[in-house]
Design a protein around this motif. Structure first.
Motif, PDB file in Angstrom:
ATOM      1  N   UNK A 156      -0.037  17.385  -1.116  1.00 29.49           N
ATOM      2  CA  UNK A 156      -1.053  16.328  -1.164  1.00 29.49           C
ATOM      3  C   UNK A 156      -2.241  16.784  -1.998  1.00 29.49           C
ATOM      4  N   UNK A 157      -2.636  18.051  -1.854  1.00 32.61           N
ATOM      5  CA  UNK A 157      -3.740  18.580  -2.670  1.00 32.61           C
ATOM      6  C   UNK A 157      -3.367  18.566  -4.151  1.00 32.61           C
ATOM      7  N   UNK A 158      -2.114  18.925  -4.446  1.00 36.37           N
ATOM      8  CA  UNK A 158      -1.659  18.912  -5.843  1.00 36.37           C
ATOM      9  C   UNK A 158      -1.669  17.493  -6.410  1.00 36.37           C
ATOM     10  N   UNK A 159      -1.277  16.525  -5.588  1.00 34.39           N
ATOM     11  CA  UNK A 159      -1.285  15.135  -6.041  1.00 34.39           C
ATOM     12  C   UNK A 159      -2.705  14.677  -6.357  1.00 34.39           C
ATOM     13  N   UNK A 160      -3.668  15.091  -5.536  1.00 40.24           N
ATOM     14  CA  UNK A 160      -5.068  14.741  -5.801  1.00 40.24           C
ATOM     15  C   UNK A 160      -5.514  15.344  -7.140  1.00 40.24           C
ATOM     16  N   UNK A 172      -0.586   2.233  -1.654  1.00 41.20           N
ATOM     17  CA  UNK A 172      -1.829   2.915  -1.296  1.00 41.20           C
ATOM     18  C   UNK A 172      -1.619   4.422  -1.339  1.00 41.20           C
ATOM     19  N   UNK A 173      -2.735   5.149  -1.324  1.00 33.86           N
ATOM     20  CA  UNK A 173      -2.669   6.604  -1.294  1.00 33.86           C
ATOM     21  C   UNK A 173      -2.068   7.082   0.019  1.00 33.86           C
ATOM     22  N   UNK A 174      -2.342   6.382   1.097  1.00 34.15           N
ATOM     23  CA  UNK A 174      -1.815   6.765   2.408  1.00 34.15           C
ATOM     24  C   UNK A 174      -0.280   6.714   2.414  1.00 34.15           C
ATOM     25  N   UNK A 175       0.287   5.700   1.774  1.00 34.42           N
ATOM     26  CA  UNK A 175       1.745   5.599   1.717  1.00 34.42           C
ATOM     27  C   UNK A 175       2.333   6.766   0.922  1.00 34.42           C
ATOM     28  N   UNK A 176       1.685   7.143  -0.172  1.00 34.51           N
ATOM     29  CA  UNK A 176       2.157   8.273  -0.971  1.00 34.51           C
ATOM     30  C   UNK A 176       2.088   9.568  -0.167  1.00 34.51           C
ATOM     31  N   UNK A 177       0.991   9.760   0.549  1.00 32.73           N
ATOM     32  CA  UNK A 177       0.837  10.971   1.365  1.00 32.73           C
ATOM     33  C   UNK A 177       1.897  11.027   2.462  1.00 32.73           C
ATOM     34  N   UNK A 178       2.166   9.892   3.094  1.00 33.92           N
ATOM     35  CA  UNK A 178       3.179   9.846   4.149  1.00 33.92           C
ATOM     36  C   UNK A 178       4.566  10.147   3.594  1.00 33.92           C
ATOM     37  N   UNK A 179       4.846   9.643   2.403  1.00 34.60           N
ATOM     38  CA  UNK A 179       6.137   9.907   1.763  1.00 34.60           C
ATOM     39  C   UNK A 179       6.298  11.402   1.496  1.00 34.60           C
ATOM     40  N   UNK A 180       5.235  12.027   1.011  1.00 40.58           N
ATOM     41  CA  UNK A 180       5.263  13.471   0.759  1.00 40.58           C
ATOM     42  C   UNK A 180       5.504  14.237   2.052  1.00 40.58           C
ATOM     43  N   UNK A 232      -2.637   7.333 -10.186  1.00 37.86           N
ATOM     44  CA  UNK A 232      -2.703   6.145  -9.329  1.00 37.86           C
ATOM     45  C   UNK A 232      -1.376   6.022  -8.572  1.00 37.86           C
ATOM     46  N   UNK A 233      -1.407   5.984  -7.232  1.00 34.80           N
ATOM     47  CA  UNK A 233      -0.156   5.905  -6.460  1.00 34.80           C
ATOM     48  C   UNK A 233       0.688   4.685  -6.805  1.00 34.80           C
ATOM     49  N   UNK A 234       0.067   3.614  -7.322  1.00 30.74           N
ATOM     50  CA  UNK A 234       0.821   2.426  -7.702  1.00 30.74           C
ATOM     51  C   UNK A 234       1.729   2.697  -8.908  1.00 30.74           C
ATOM     52  N   UNK A 235       1.434   3.751  -9.677  1.00 25.54           N
ATOM     53  CA  UNK A 235       2.217   4.087 -10.870  1.00 25.54           C
ATOM     54  C   UNK A 235       3.291   5.140 -10.613  1.00 25.54           C
TER      55      UNK A 235
END
Length: 359
Positions: free
Chosen positions: A248-252, A172-180, A257-260
């Motif tokens: 996180x803004x840069x990732x957006x 999920x996007x939340x997991x990616x944000x938390x990792x960052x 896709x966070x799955x990729x």
């Protein structure tokens, strides 16, 4: 902890990243390891594993280039030694050369240059027409195993960063944000320990490339496309929340896709030293950090002054010496008088290690 282990062993250490270092080990190998750098390499690997339970890949070579290429060949958990002869026999991709990124690779590929051997087969003028004078000259020399750079152990660090490319899987996007956010804490912790702050943040992402299946290494990143995006911060900071928010803004903006996502890296640049009143990295800073005490007359002592890799007295260029500030010029002259340096001195060649934890 990695640096705490390797720094006391080496003659000189240059930080490359949070988990990679260049070590000059010429003297310690000759003195303590029977002239065999592999014995020292195994010793370092054993020490790091005992202290951290992390394996280390070590490349050995007579130059920074060869050591870093050897480190890639040593992964995921080994030792590789290269000289120019063995380097020239390798089948290397362009991006195996330090500093050769995706843009350079694409530019060269558009002109039919797809490997280091291809670079070697083209003349310098042709390469300069494709990727510019400076980049072309570096690639031209690197393709032949030529690298005259020396370790810069006294150079003030210009970047803090961390990159993780193993075990990165998000649902999920939340997991990616938390990792960052957690990776930002690691980077900012190192910055705070060094009393540094920065105003430019870069997010580096590896995205799974379609159609390439599972990676060869379990939970590795496999074949990916690389992306990076940078942003200027409104002010110098080492605050992990501000760094994470920017990333996180840069990732957006990347719209991936966070799955990729298979690898995440954060770099902070445009650094200063919070509370520092002087310019970092100037000659005064370097001279002031040394260990030689120079007398000022009448029994007084000046601040400790370091002289790094000075030429012999016979090699001094008088015109250059005359251009120095008077105080530094006098210190240099006095240093040569005290040391009695002669033109008969010779410097030994360096064995360079590139050491990098691989898990």
């Amino acid at each position: 902890r990695f640096y705490e282990i390797v720094t006391p062993i080496a003659d000189e250490t240059q930080a490359v990243s949070i988990d990679e270092a260049l070590l000059d080990v010429t003297e310690c190998v000759s003195r303590d390891y029977n002239g065999d750098p592999r014995i020292l390499a195994e010793h370092i690997r054993s020490l790091v594993f005992q202290e951290t339970r992390c394996t280390v890949s070590i490349g050995i070579g007579p130059s920074i280039l060869l050591a870093r290429v050897a480190t890639k060949k040593a992964k995921p958990d080994g030792i590789c030694s290269l000289d120019i002869r063995s380097f020239l026999q390798l089948d290397l991709d362009i991006r195996d050369l330090p500093g050769a990124g995706y843009a350079v690779e694409e530019s060269l590929a558009a002109h039919g240059i797809k490997s280091v051997a291809d670079i070697r087969a083209h003349d310098l003028q042709r390469l300069q027409a494709i990727c510019g004078e400076k980049t072309a000259l570096t690639l031209h020399n690197f393709s032949k195993g030529i690298d005259a750079r020396r370790l810069e152990s006294d150079k003030l660090r210009q970047m803090f960063g961390a990159e993780i490319g193993w075990g990165v899987r998000f649902s999920s996007q939340e997991e990616a944000d938390d990792f960052i956010a957690r990776l930002s804490k690691e980077v900012c912790g190192a910055m705070a320990a060094a009393e540094r702050a920065g105003s430019l943040v870069t997010l580096k992402i590896k995205k799974r490339r379609e159609g390439y299946g599972k990676p060869g290494k379990f939970l590795g990143h496999g074949v990916c496309d690389s992306f990076s995006k940078s942003a200027d911060l409104p002010q110098m900071t080492s605050n992990p929340e501000k760094i994470a928010d920017a990333c996180v803004r840069l990732l957006r903006q990347m719209d991936i896709d966070p799955l990729d996502i298979r690898s995440v890296g954060i770099q902070v640049q445009k650094l200063n030293s919070p509370g520092s009143s002087g310019a970092a990295g100037d000659i005064g800073t370097i001279l002031a950090n040394g260990s030689k005490v120079v007398s000022e007359g009448r029994g007084k002592e000046k601040a400790k002054v370091a002289f790094h890799d000075l030429p012999t007295a016979s090699q001094l260029d008088a015109s250059v010496l005359d251009e120095l500030p008077e105080s530094i010029r006098q210190e240099l002259l006095l240093y040569y008088q005290q040391q009695g340096k002669t033109s008969s001195e010779a410097s030994s060649s360096a064995k360079i290690y590139s050491a990098k934890p691989s898990s």
